[in-house]
Design an enzyme around this catalytic site. Structure first.
Site, short mmCIF file in Angstrom:
data_model
loop_
_atom_site.label_atom_id
_atom_site.label_comp_id
_atom_site.label_asym_id
_atom_site.label_seq_id
_atom_site.Cartn_x
_atom_site.Cartn_y
_atom_site.Cartn_z
N ASN A 55 0.86 -1.18 0.00
CA ASN A 55 0.00 0.00 0.00
C ASN A 55 0.91 1.24 0.00
OD1 ASN A 55 -1.78 2.06 0.56
ND2 ASN A 55 -2.30 1.35 2.64
N PHE A 56 0.97 1.91 -1.15
CA PHE A 56 1.88 3.06 -1.27
C PHE A 56 1.31 4.31 -0.59
CE2 PHE A 56 3.81 1.41 -5.57
CZ PHE A 56 4.37 0.34 -4.90
N HIS B 219 -9.38 1.15 5.11
CA HIS B 219 -8.11 1.41 5.79
C HIS B 219 -8.33 2.39 6.94
CE1 HIS B 219 -4.03 2.61 6.64
NE2 HIS B 219 -3.64 1.50 6.03
N GLU C 38 -5.13 -4.92 10.74
CA GLU C 38 -4.10 -3.90 10.89
C GLU C 38 -4.36 -3.10 12.16
OE1 GLU C 38 -2.18 -2.80 6.90
OE2 GLU C 38 -3.98 -1.57 7.10
N GLY D 119 2.75 2.12 10.86
CA GLY D 119 3.72 3.21 10.75
C GLY D 119 4.54 3.46 12.00
N SER E 33 3.57 -2.17 10.28
CA SER E 33 5.02 -2.23 10.46
C SER E 33 5.64 -3.57 10.07
CB SER E 33 5.41 -1.84 11.89
OG SER E 33 5.06 -0.49 12.12
#
Ligand code: PGA
Length: 238
Positions: free
Chosen positions: A6-7, A90, A159, A165, A195
Site C-alpha cells: 500500500n503506497f 483502511h 491492521e 507506521g 510495520s
C-alpha cells in the site's frame, strides 16, 4: 499467500512506473511459485494493469459507475486501467476521512457486486487493545459483521492502528491469537498489516492463520518489498 504493498500518498507516477517495471523484471528471473502480489499506488499513479507477475489495485473507490462525486474515483475510471482489486476500510480513511460503517458497507456491496477482489481492513486502536483481548475481539467482530464475510473475493487485513507506521508490529502472540479469532468469523484469507518489514516478514508469514501481509512503509522501497516477496516464496516452498 498474498503480499500487498500500500503506497498510500507516496510515489509519483514516474516513480511507480519505474518501480513496476523493475519489479516485473526482478520477478521474471525468479524461480519457484510466486505469492499473489499486489501494489496499490495513489490514484494519479495508477498504471494499466499489464504486468504478468502482479496486479495493480486502488486504495479506495466511490461506490458508483460514474457521476457527480467530486474528488472521488469510480468504477469506470478503474475499469479503464483494468483494475479489479481494491483496498477498503483502511484506518487512515476511517479516521482521517471519517469513513463510517455505512459508507464502507456501500462501497463493499457495490464493488463486490462487480466482482472486485477486496482487501477489507479492520483493526483496533491502542485504547481498545489496552482494554483486553475480549474487547479487541468484540470490536473486530463488529467491523467484520458490517460486510458479507463469505464473499468469495474477500481478503481481510488485520491492521492494529497502533502498529501502523510505528516501526513496531504487533507481537507474534497477538497476531496469532487475533487471526485465530478472525478465522472463526470468515474463511477469507487473513493478512496482517502494521510495520511489516523485511526483518519481521518471515516470522509473521510463518504464523498460523496468516495468509499474507499488507505492507505500507516497507513497500515504498523496491528492495525491501522484493525481500518480503522472497520471504513469501520461501514460505511457500515449506
Ligand atoms: P505500515 O503501514 O507498514 O507502514 O505500518 C501498513 C498499512 O497501513 O497498510
Amino acid at each position: 499467500m498474498i503480499i500487498a504493498g500500500n503506497f498510500k500518498s507516496n510515489l509519483t507516477r514516474n516513480e511507480v512506473k519505474a518501480y513496476a517495471k523493475n519489479l516485473q523484471e526482478k520477478l521474471d528471473s525468479q524461480s519457484g511459485t510466486l505469492p499473489k502480489i499486489r501494489i496499490y499506488p495513489s490514484f494519479s499513479a495508477l498504471l494499466d494493469n499489464t504486468y504478468s507477475h502482479f496486479k495493480i489495485g486502488a486504495q479506495n473507490a466511490y461506490p458508483a459507475i460514474n457521476g457527480g462525486f467530486t474528488g472521488e474515483i469510480t468504477f469506470l475510471q478503474l475499469q479503464e486501467f483494468g483494475i479489479t482489486s481494491l483496498i477498503l476500510g483502511h484506518s487512515e480513511r476511517r479516521n482521517l476521512l471519517n469513513e463510517d460503517e455505512k459508507l464502507l458497507r456501500e462501497k463493499f456491496d457495490f464493488y463486490a457486486k462487480h466482482n472486485f477482489e477486496i482487501i477489507y481492513c479492520i483493526g483496533e486502536s491502542k485504547s481498545v487493545r489496552d482494554s483486553g483481548e475480549k474487547e479487541v475481539e468484540n470490536f473486530l467482530q463488529k467491523q467484520v459483521k458490517n460486510i458479507e464475510s463469505s464473499y468469495e473475493n474477500l481478503i481481510i487485513a488485520y491492521e492494529p492502528i497502533w502498529a501502523i507506521g510505528s516501526g513496531n508490529s504487533a507481537s507474534e502472540e497477538q497476531i496469532e491469537s487475533t487471526h485465530s479469532f478472525l478465522s472463526t468469523l470468515s474463511k477469507a484469507p487473513l493478512l496482517y498489516g502494521g510495520s511489516v518489514s523485511e526483518s519481521n516478514a518471515a516470522s509473521i508469514l510463518a504464523l498460523q492463520n496468516v495468509s499474507g501481509v499488507l505492507v505500507g512503509g516497507a513497500s515504498l522501497k523496491l528492495d525491501s518489498f522484493s525481500q518480503i516477496i522472497q520471504t513469501g516464496i520461501k514460505q511457500l516452498m515449506l
